[in-house]
Design a protein around this motif. Structure first.
Motif, PDB file in Angstrom:
ATOM      1  N   PRO A   1      -7.491   4.635   5.521  1.00  0.00           N
ATOM      2  CA  PRO A   1      -6.653   5.819   5.765  1.00  0.00           C
ATOM      3  C   PRO A   1      -7.322   7.113   5.305  1.00  0.00           C
ATOM      4  CG  PRO A   1      -5.353   4.031   4.823  1.00  0.00           C
ATOM      5  CD  PRO A   1      -6.791   3.613   4.735  1.00  0.00           C
ATOM      6  N   ASN A   2      -8.060   7.056   4.213  1.00  0.00           N
ATOM      7  CA  ASN A   2      -8.738   8.251   3.713  1.00  0.00           C
ATOM      8  C   ASN A   2      -9.831   8.714   4.676  1.00  0.00           C
ATOM      9  OD1 ASN A   2      -7.150   8.342   1.415  1.00  0.00           O
ATOM     10  ND2 ASN A   2      -8.602   7.178   0.174  1.00  0.00           N
ATOM     11  N   HIS A   3     -10.574   7.754   5.206  1.00  0.00           N
ATOM     12  CA  HIS A   3     -11.609   8.109   6.172  1.00  0.00           C
ATOM     13  C   HIS A   3     -10.996   8.719   7.428  1.00  0.00           C
ATOM     14  CE1 HIS A   3     -14.675   5.039   4.379  1.00  0.00           C
ATOM     15  NE2 HIS A   3     -14.657   6.188   3.733  1.00  0.00           N
ATOM     16  N   TRP A   4      -9.877   8.135   7.871  1.00  0.00           N
ATOM     17  CA  TRP A   4      -9.241   8.638   9.089  1.00  0.00           C
ATOM     18  C   TRP A   4      -8.742  10.064   8.896  1.00  0.00           C
ATOM     19  CZ3 TRP A   4     -10.132   6.952  13.624  1.00  0.00           C
ATOM     20  CH2 TRP A   4      -9.325   7.349  14.706  1.00  0.00           C
ATOM     21  N   GLN A   5      -8.255  10.371   7.707  1.00  0.00           N
ATOM     22  CA  GLN A   5      -7.823  11.734   7.425  1.00  0.00           C
ATOM     23  C   GLN A   5      -9.009  12.693   7.457  1.00  0.00           C
ATOM     24  OE1 GLN A   5      -4.631  12.603   7.305  1.00  0.00           O
ATOM     25  NE2 GLN A   5      -5.380  14.723   7.298  1.00  0.00           N
ATOM     26  N   THR A   6     -10.157  12.206   6.977  1.00  0.00           N
ATOM     27  CA  THR A   6     -11.381  13.010   7.063  1.00  0.00           C
ATOM     28  C   THR A   6     -11.736  13.298   8.514  1.00  0.00           C
ATOM     29  OG1 THR A   6     -12.263  12.126   4.983  1.00  0.00           O
ATOM     30  CG2 THR A   6     -13.854  13.051   6.540  1.00  0.00           C
ATOM     31  N   PHE A   7     -11.589  12.280   9.385  1.00  0.00           N
ATOM     32  CA  PHE A   7     -11.866  12.462  10.810  1.00  0.00           C
ATOM     33  C   PHE A   7     -11.019  13.611  11.377  1.00  0.00           C
ATOM     34  CE2 PHE A   7     -13.672   8.143  12.358  1.00  0.00           C
ATOM     35  CZ  PHE A   7     -14.490   8.068  11.237  1.00  0.00           C
ATOM     36  N   ALA A   8      -9.745  13.632  10.977  1.00  0.00           N
ATOM     37  CA  ALA A   8      -8.839  14.673  11.470  1.00  0.00           C
ATOM     38  C   ALA A   8      -9.211  16.035  10.902  1.00  0.00           C
ATOM     39  CB  ALA A   8      -7.399  14.323  11.107  1.00  0.00           C
ATOM     40  N   GLU A   9      -9.492  16.096   9.616  1.00  0.00           N
ATOM     41  CA  GLU A   9      -9.808  17.365   8.963  1.00  0.00           C
ATOM     42  C   GLU A   9     -11.098  17.972   9.501  1.00  0.00           C
ATOM     43  OE1 GLU A   9      -9.924  16.357   4.857  1.00  0.00           O
ATOM     44  OE2 GLU A   9      -7.731  16.170   4.663  1.00  0.00           O
ATOM     45  N   MET A  10     -12.056  17.131   9.853  1.00  0.00           N
ATOM     46  CA  MET A  10     -13.333  17.609  10.387  1.00  0.00           C
ATOM     47  C   MET A  10     -13.244  18.016  11.860  1.00  0.00           C
ATOM     48  SD  MET A  10     -15.647  17.604   7.967  1.00  0.00           S
ATOM     49  CE  MET A  10     -14.319  18.220   6.941  1.00  0.00           C
ATOM     50  N   GLY A  11     -12.099  17.712  12.498  1.00  0.00           N
ATOM     51  CA  GLY A  11     -11.915  18.086  13.891  1.00  0.00           C
ATOM     52  C   GLY A  11     -12.470  17.094  14.890  1.00  0.00           C
ATOM     53  N   TRP A  12     -12.947  15.945  14.429  1.00  0.00           N
ATOM     54  CA  TRP A  12     -13.563  14.975  15.338  1.00  0.00           C
ATOM     55  C   TRP A  12     -12.552  14.391  16.317  1.00  0.00           C
ATOM     56  CZ3 TRP A  12     -15.922  12.077  10.561  1.00  0.00           C
ATOM     57  CH2 TRP A  12     -16.850  12.912   9.940  1.00  0.00           C
ATOM     58  N   LEU A  13     -11.296  14.265  15.890  1.00  0.00           N
ATOM     59  CA  LEU A  13     -10.263  13.705  16.761  1.00  0.00           C
ATOM     60  C   LEU A  13      -9.797  14.703  17.815  1.00  0.00           C
ATOM     61  CD1 LEU A  13      -8.046  11.935  14.059  1.00  0.00           C
ATOM     62  CD2 LEU A  13      -9.794  10.888  15.506  1.00  0.00           C
ATOM     63  N   ALA A  14     -10.108  15.970  17.620  1.00  0.00           N
ATOM     64  CA  ALA A  14      -9.590  17.028  18.502  1.00  0.00           C
ATOM     65  C   ALA A  14     -10.602  17.467  19.552  1.00  0.00           C
ATOM     66  CB  ALA A  14      -9.180  18.230  17.653  1.00  0.00           C
ATOM     67  N   ILE A  15     -11.808  16.929  19.519  1.00  0.00           N
ATOM     68  CA  ILE A  15     -12.904  17.466  20.346  1.00  0.00           C
ATOM     69  C   ILE A  15     -12.576  17.509  21.839  1.00  0.00           C
ATOM     70  CG2 ILE A  15     -15.277  17.079  21.108  1.00  0.00           C
ATOM     71  CD1 ILE A  15     -15.887  16.044  18.288  1.00  0.00           C
ATOM     72  N   PRO A  16     -12.210  16.381  22.485  1.00  0.00           N
ATOM     73  CA  PRO A  16     -12.132  16.407  23.953  1.00  0.00           C
ATOM     74  C   PRO A  16     -10.741  16.730  24.502  1.00  0.00           C
ATOM     75  CG  PRO A  16     -11.996  14.152  23.227  1.00  0.00           C
ATOM     76  CD  PRO A  16     -12.010  15.007  21.975  1.00  0.00           C
ATOM     77  N   PHE A  17     -10.041  17.632  23.838  1.00  0.00           N
ATOM     78  CA  PHE A  17      -8.693  17.995  24.275  1.00  0.00           C
ATOM     79  C   PHE A  17      -8.565  19.513  24.336  1.00  0.00           C
ATOM     80  CE2 PHE A  17      -8.473  13.953  21.977  1.00  0.00           C
ATOM     81  CZ  PHE A  17      -8.007  13.131  22.996  1.00  0.00           C
ATOM     82  N   THR A  18      -7.679  19.973  25.211  1.00  0.00           N
ATOM     83  CA  THR A  18      -7.513  21.417  25.390  1.00  0.00           C
ATOM     84  C   THR A  18      -6.844  22.039  24.165  1.00  0.00           C
ATOM     85  OG1 THR A  18      -5.315  21.242  26.387  1.00  0.00           O
ATOM     86  CG2 THR A  18      -7.212  21.026  27.867  1.00  0.00           C
TER      87      THR A  18
END
Length: 378
Positions: A41-58
């Protein structure tokens, strides 16, 4: 079309490299596997904070305004670090929601995925589909104002922490018809859904999901009746692009580690790297890796200007080439390391296992060569 500039892409890639080097060493990875089954869960939160989950979306969807090619540097970094977090699986589901312009629950789920609060997966593979995303036997039978889903999906990656599954099901037509396929959003704890999870050889988590007359409403269907094939094919092609980038990251690492090992390991008092026959093999490893990396770059340049059908062909060309390159580089890395290469204590064997899984995932090289041959024959 992507609105991300080169500086932003470089920053994203640098942030992944820092994560892998600082928080995802091989020892960290083993600890993550033991404590969180590879999904912290901590790593996944890092993914969100770094913006990696938001890359291919408008930006309207809460994303960064990029496209799928902007994730390739991230995937290469994940390949170098052997990251087992469910990035590809969750992004695949999120891309389906975005392309289907999901409303209501689907839109809320997409927003939750981008923020890191939610996870979902896409159940596509079936016992006989062999990598063909449009070979669908799971049925969606009309039931009042809704439907009943019945069938089985195999090798669903990363369902461990997911709340929802996107399911392809057939309401009309024969097994491999492009028409008659629907896409449904289903909660994994719905009555009639049976999830059988298991660890995979590469450290990732898989599952088989059975749907036994699962009741879904008309609102849970994400596309127009029988017209889900287009978005499924597009996301399948995008996933192949990302998977190839991960493979390139792994292969680059295997070449680097193998060269370093042969420079220090001695036989008959001479470093292995001094033997000409082994130099040739390592040169071939480098050539195979560079060839695949160059093909990936060329494909990414052509991607945004291609339609869904053209993207599918580009993706199959990549996967067909990946199979040959990955097999050679992985096998040579193991052989040049000797018996220690397959031990759990050394990371080389783990890279090899992940590369082997990638070779089979989303259709093997043989399936994609046949697709290309059929396309050429037509």
């Amino acid at each position: 079309m992507s609105t991300l500039n080169q500086e932003t892409r470089s920053m994203l890639e640098d942030s992944v490299n820092r994560f892998v080097q600082g928080e995802y060493t091989f020892d960290d990875r083993k600890r993550n596997q033991k404590e969180h089954q590879g999904q912290s869960p901590n790593h996944w939160q890092t993914f969100a904070e770094m913006g990696w989950l938001a890359i291919p979306f408008t930006e309207d969807q809460g994303g960064l305004g990029g496209d799928i090619t902007d994730t390739l540097g991230v995937m290469k970094g994940f390949g170098r670090g052997l990251v087992t977090e469910p990035y590809l699986g969750v992004l695949t589901a999120a891309r389906l929601l975005a392309l289907a312009e999901a409303q209501g629950e689907g839109a809320e789920l997409l927003a939750g995925i981008i923020s890191g609060a939610r996870q979902a997966v896409f159940a596509c593979e079936e016992p006989q589909s062999r990598g063909n995303p449009l070979a669908v036997e799971t049925r969606a039978e009309p039931d009042g104002s809704g439907f009943r889903l019945s069938g089985e999906k195999n090798a669903v990656i990363h369902s461990l922490n997911a709340s929802h599954v996107l399911v392809s099901a057939r309401s009309d037509g024969d097994y491999t018809d492009h028409e008659g396929i629907d896409l449904f959003l289903v909660e994994l704890d719905s009555p009639g859904v049976e999830v059988t999870g298991y660890p995979m050889i590469d450290g990732h988590q898989g599952a088989n999901i059975r749907f036994d007359g699962v009741a879904v409403s008309a609102a849970q269907r994400l596309t127009e009746e029988g017209e889900a094939a287009g978005v499924i094919l597009q996301v399948h092609s995008e996933s192949l692009l990302m998977l190839t980038a991960e493979a390139v990251g792994i292969m680059e690492t295997l070449v680097k580690k193998t060269v370093a090992y042969t420079r220090t390991r001695k036989q008959f008092g001479v470093a292995l790297a001094e033997f000409q026959v082994l130099q040739h093999r390592m040169a071939e490893m480098y050539i195979e890796t560079t060839s695949l990396a160059n093909l990936l770059t060329q494909t990414a340049h052509r991607w945004t200007g291609a339609d869904v059908h053209q993207q599918a062909i580009l993706a199959s060309k990549l996967k067909a080439r990946l199979g040959q390159a990955a097999r050679y580089v992985g096998q040579q890395a193991i052989q040049l390391h000797g018996g220690i290469g397959m031990t759990d204590e050394l990371d080389i064997g783990h890279y090899f296992k992940r590369l082997t899984s990638i070779e089979l995932q989303l259709g093997n090289a043989e399936w994609h060569r046949k697709r290309l041959w059929r396309e050429h024959a037509a």
